[in-house]
Design a protein around this motif. Structure first.
Motif, PDB file in Angstrom:
ATOM      1  N   ARG A 157       8.234   9.803  -8.084  1.00  0.00           N
ATOM      2  CA  ARG A 157       8.203   8.896  -6.927  1.00  0.00           C
ATOM      3  C   ARG A 157       7.392   9.501  -5.794  1.00  0.00           C
ATOM      4  O   ARG A 157       6.617   8.797  -5.128  1.00  0.00           O
ATOM      5  N   ASN A 158       7.555  10.792  -5.557  1.00  0.00           N
ATOM      6  CA  ASN A 158       6.791  11.442  -4.489  1.00  0.00           C
ATOM      7  C   ASN A 158       5.292  11.410  -4.774  1.00  0.00           C
ATOM      8  O   ASN A 158       4.475  11.181  -3.873  1.00  0.00           O
ATOM      9  N   PHE A 159       4.932  11.634  -6.042  1.00  0.00           N
ATOM     10  CA  PHE A 159       3.513  11.595  -6.402  1.00  0.00           C
ATOM     11  C   PHE A 159       2.953  10.188  -6.210  1.00  0.00           C
ATOM     12  O   PHE A 159       1.862  10.006  -5.662  1.00  0.00           O
ATOM     13  N   ALA A 160       3.700   9.162  -6.655  1.00  0.00           N
ATOM     14  CA  ALA A 160       3.236   7.784  -6.510  1.00  0.00           C
ATOM     15  C   ALA A 160       3.082   7.410  -5.037  1.00  0.00           C
ATOM     16  O   ALA A 160       2.108   6.746  -4.648  1.00  0.00           O
ATOM     17  N   ARG A 161       4.014   7.851  -4.212  1.00  0.00           N
ATOM     18  CA  ARG A 161       3.942   7.550  -2.786  1.00  0.00           C
ATOM     19  C   ARG A 161       2.720   8.226  -2.153  1.00  0.00           C
ATOM     20  O   ARG A 161       1.985   7.608  -1.378  1.00  0.00           O
ATOM     21  N   ARG A 162       2.487   9.482  -2.516  1.00  0.00           N
ATOM     22  CA  ARG A 162       1.342  10.213  -1.959  1.00  0.00           C
ATOM     23  C   ARG A 162       0.015   9.621  -2.451  1.00  0.00           C
ATOM     24  O   ARG A 162      -0.930   9.443  -1.677  1.00  0.00           O
ATOM     25  N   LEU A 163      -0.060   9.285  -3.751  1.00  0.00           N
ATOM     26  CA  LEU A 163      -1.290   8.711  -4.284  1.00  0.00           C
ATOM     27  C   LEU A 163      -1.555   7.338  -3.675  1.00  0.00           C
ATOM     28  O   LEU A 163      -2.709   6.989  -3.387  1.00  0.00           O
ATOM     29  N   GLY A 164      -0.500   6.545  -3.452  1.00  0.00           N
ATOM     30  CA  GLY A 164      -0.680   5.256  -2.799  1.00  0.00           C
ATOM     31  C   GLY A 164      -1.276   5.402  -1.409  1.00  0.00           C
ATOM     32  O   GLY A 164      -2.175   4.647  -1.025  1.00  0.00           O
ATOM     33  N   ALA A 165      -0.783   6.381  -0.653  1.00  0.00           N
ATOM     34  CA  ALA A 165      -1.321   6.620   0.693  1.00  0.00           C
ATOM     35  C   ALA A 165      -2.765   7.096   0.625  1.00  0.00           C
ATOM     36  O   ALA A 165      -3.620   6.650   1.408  1.00  0.00           O
ATOM     37  N   GLN A 225       5.308   1.753  -0.935  1.00  0.00           N
ATOM     38  CA  GLN A 225       5.671   2.453   0.297  1.00  0.00           C
ATOM     39  C   GLN A 225       4.539   3.331   0.798  1.00  0.00           C
ATOM     40  O   GLN A 225       4.243   3.367   1.996  1.00  0.00           O
ATOM     41  N   GLY A 226       3.879   4.028  -0.106  1.00  0.00           N
ATOM     42  CA  GLY A 226       2.784   4.900   0.298  1.00  0.00           C
ATOM     43  C   GLY A 226       1.605   4.137   0.880  1.00  0.00           C
ATOM     44  O   GLY A 226       0.885   4.651   1.749  1.00  0.00           O
ATOM     45  N   ALA A 227       1.398   2.899   0.411  1.00  0.00           N
ATOM     46  CA  ALA A 227       0.214   2.135   0.826  1.00  0.00           C
ATOM     47  C   ALA A 227       0.500   1.113   1.921  1.00  0.00           C
ATOM     48  O   ALA A 227      -0.403   0.351   2.296  1.00  0.00           O
ATOM     49  N   LEU A 228       1.708   1.088   2.460  1.00  0.00           N
ATOM     50  CA  LEU A 228       2.053   0.076   3.465  1.00  0.00           C
ATOM     51  C   LEU A 228       1.126   0.105   4.677  1.00  0.00           C
ATOM     52  O   LEU A 228       0.760  -0.940   5.222  1.00  0.00           O
ATOM     53  N   VAL A 264      -0.415  -5.022  -2.313  1.00  0.00           N
ATOM     54  CA  VAL A 264      -0.158  -6.332  -2.906  1.00  0.00           C
ATOM     55  C   VAL A 264       0.944  -6.201  -3.954  1.00  0.00           C
ATOM     56  O   VAL A 264       0.839  -5.380  -4.867  1.00  0.00           O
ATOM     57  N   ALA A 265       1.997  -7.012  -3.808  1.00  0.00           N
ATOM     58  CA  ALA A 265       3.086  -7.060  -4.783  1.00  0.00           C
ATOM     59  C   ALA A 265       2.930  -8.316  -5.621  1.00  0.00           C
ATOM     60  O   ALA A 265       2.837  -9.420  -5.087  1.00  0.00           O
TER      61      ALA A 265
END
Length: 370
Positions: free
Chosen positions: A139-147, A170-173, A178-179
């Protein structure tokens, strides 16, 4: 890192009139009309209104044993009113704001329901999917990569599921995400993501091909997954067991000609089985945003030219005669087997046959009377 820019060629795009949008909605909500059927109908008859008028005769010629269920005007009116009342919009495949990478698919949704900021759909997108029971590190990796992807100029697309999807959104907010939902854009699933759903709609967009109010069902999720990959230049898989639905999204991406990225994991963790296998079969090993941007850079520098989809007005082909209809019917029977297939997939298979029946005959037999 400089933010990327997507250059899109929009020749032929046009805004649908209110009456056209209404006819498009009735047509796609009618029995046995999927995205591919919809496009073939418009190619043949020139407009959704003309296609609706022709459906009963097509069904009769195709051998249908009962009248085809055409979406009633009252049902379409209720859906349009509910969509408008909720604050969403129905974006047509022929229109300038429709996502260009999604429009390039042969099974793109003719109408996409959008809640939030439609302009975010013009940004280049990267999808991120993975395990619902993701590890803390995943989850942390996905959040960081999204940002990181957001800062690089990409919009992150995902399915708002628990685990990796939630973390990616969350990372890309801050930069827009897009959901893509398996139910209506107004139906929050899972329920605990209600706050996230509001945040996504506030700066990004929530999209679905389903009518507002539709509850998600198991059969909707593969359809949802093809939109997630179809919106995107590539799909990143972060943790997924060997039978995960995230691998369905990765397969869609490969079939659609999109890039597949996978984050490696420990062979001792079952959640690493999916990404590790994808890497084994050619997916790009992904440890940081650079692994994604290096691969996608060339795609972003080339203009995206779509096929001729926007203007369906043209001469109608001659009606097939009895012998052509018999030949098309025989081809359909020969292609059938014990395993179920969709009408759209059967049509595409028949058109790829060396001695394929003429399109109009195949259309009458298979598309409407199936």
């Amino acid at each position: 890192m400089q933010p990327v820019t997507l250059h899109v060629m929009d020749e032929g795009k046009r805004q649908l009139s209110a009456s056209e949008r209404f006819d498009w909605l009735r047509l796609i909500r009618s029995e046995n009309v999927g995205p591919r059927t919809f496009s073939r109908l418009l190619e043949r008859f020139g407009s959704a209104g003309a296609a609706l008028a022709a459906l009963p005769d097509l069904a009769r010629k195709g051998g249908a044993r009962r009248p085809l269920k055409i979406c009633p005007k009252a049902d379409a009116e209720r859906e349009m009113e509910a969509t408008e009342r909720f604050g969403a919009c129905l974006l047509g495949l022929a229109e300038p704001g429709y996502p260009s990478w999604l429009a390039a698919l042969d099974d793109a949704p003719p109408l996409l329901c959008v809640f939030g900021n439609p302009s975010v759909l013009a940004k280049p997108m990267v999808a991120m999917v993975g395990a619902r029971n993701a590890s803390l590190n995943g989850r942390n990796f996905a959040r960081r990569l999204g940002a990181d992807l957001g800062r690089a100029g990409f919009c992150v697309a995902s399915g708002m599921a628990r685990g990796v999807d939630t973390a990616a959104h969350q990372g890309a907010l801050a930069t827009g995400t897009v959901a893509v939902l398996a139910g209506g854009v107004d139906v929050v699933y899972p329920p605990e993501n209600a706050d996230l759903w509001r945040e996504i709609a506030g700066g990004g967009a929530v999209v679905s091909e389903m009518a507002v109010g539709t509850q998600p069902q198991a059969s909707h999720f593969p359809r949802r997954n093809r939109i997630i990959s179809g919106l995107s230049l590539g799909v990143v898989v972060v943790e997924a067991n060997a039978r995960s639905g995230s691998l369905i999204t990765a397969r869609f991406a490969a079939d659609q000609g999109r890039e597949v990225f996978a984050v490696p994991g420990s062979p001792m963790d079952p959640r690493a089985a999916g990404p590790n296998d994808l890497i084994r079969h050619g997916a790009t090993l992904t440890e940081s945003v650079t692994d994604v941007t290096d691969v996608l850079g060339d795609m972003l520098r080339r203009p995206l030219a779509e096929g001729k989809r926007a203007d369906f007005r043209g001469p109608q082909p001659a009606e097939p005669d009895t012998s052509e209809m018999d030949r098309a019917r025989a081809a359909v029977v020969e292609a059938l087997g014990p395993a179920p297939v969709t009408v759209d997939d059967m049509y595409r298979c028949l058109l790829e046959m060396p001695k394929k029946p003429r399109k109009s005959a195949t259309f009458s037999i298979l598309r409407i009377a199936a």
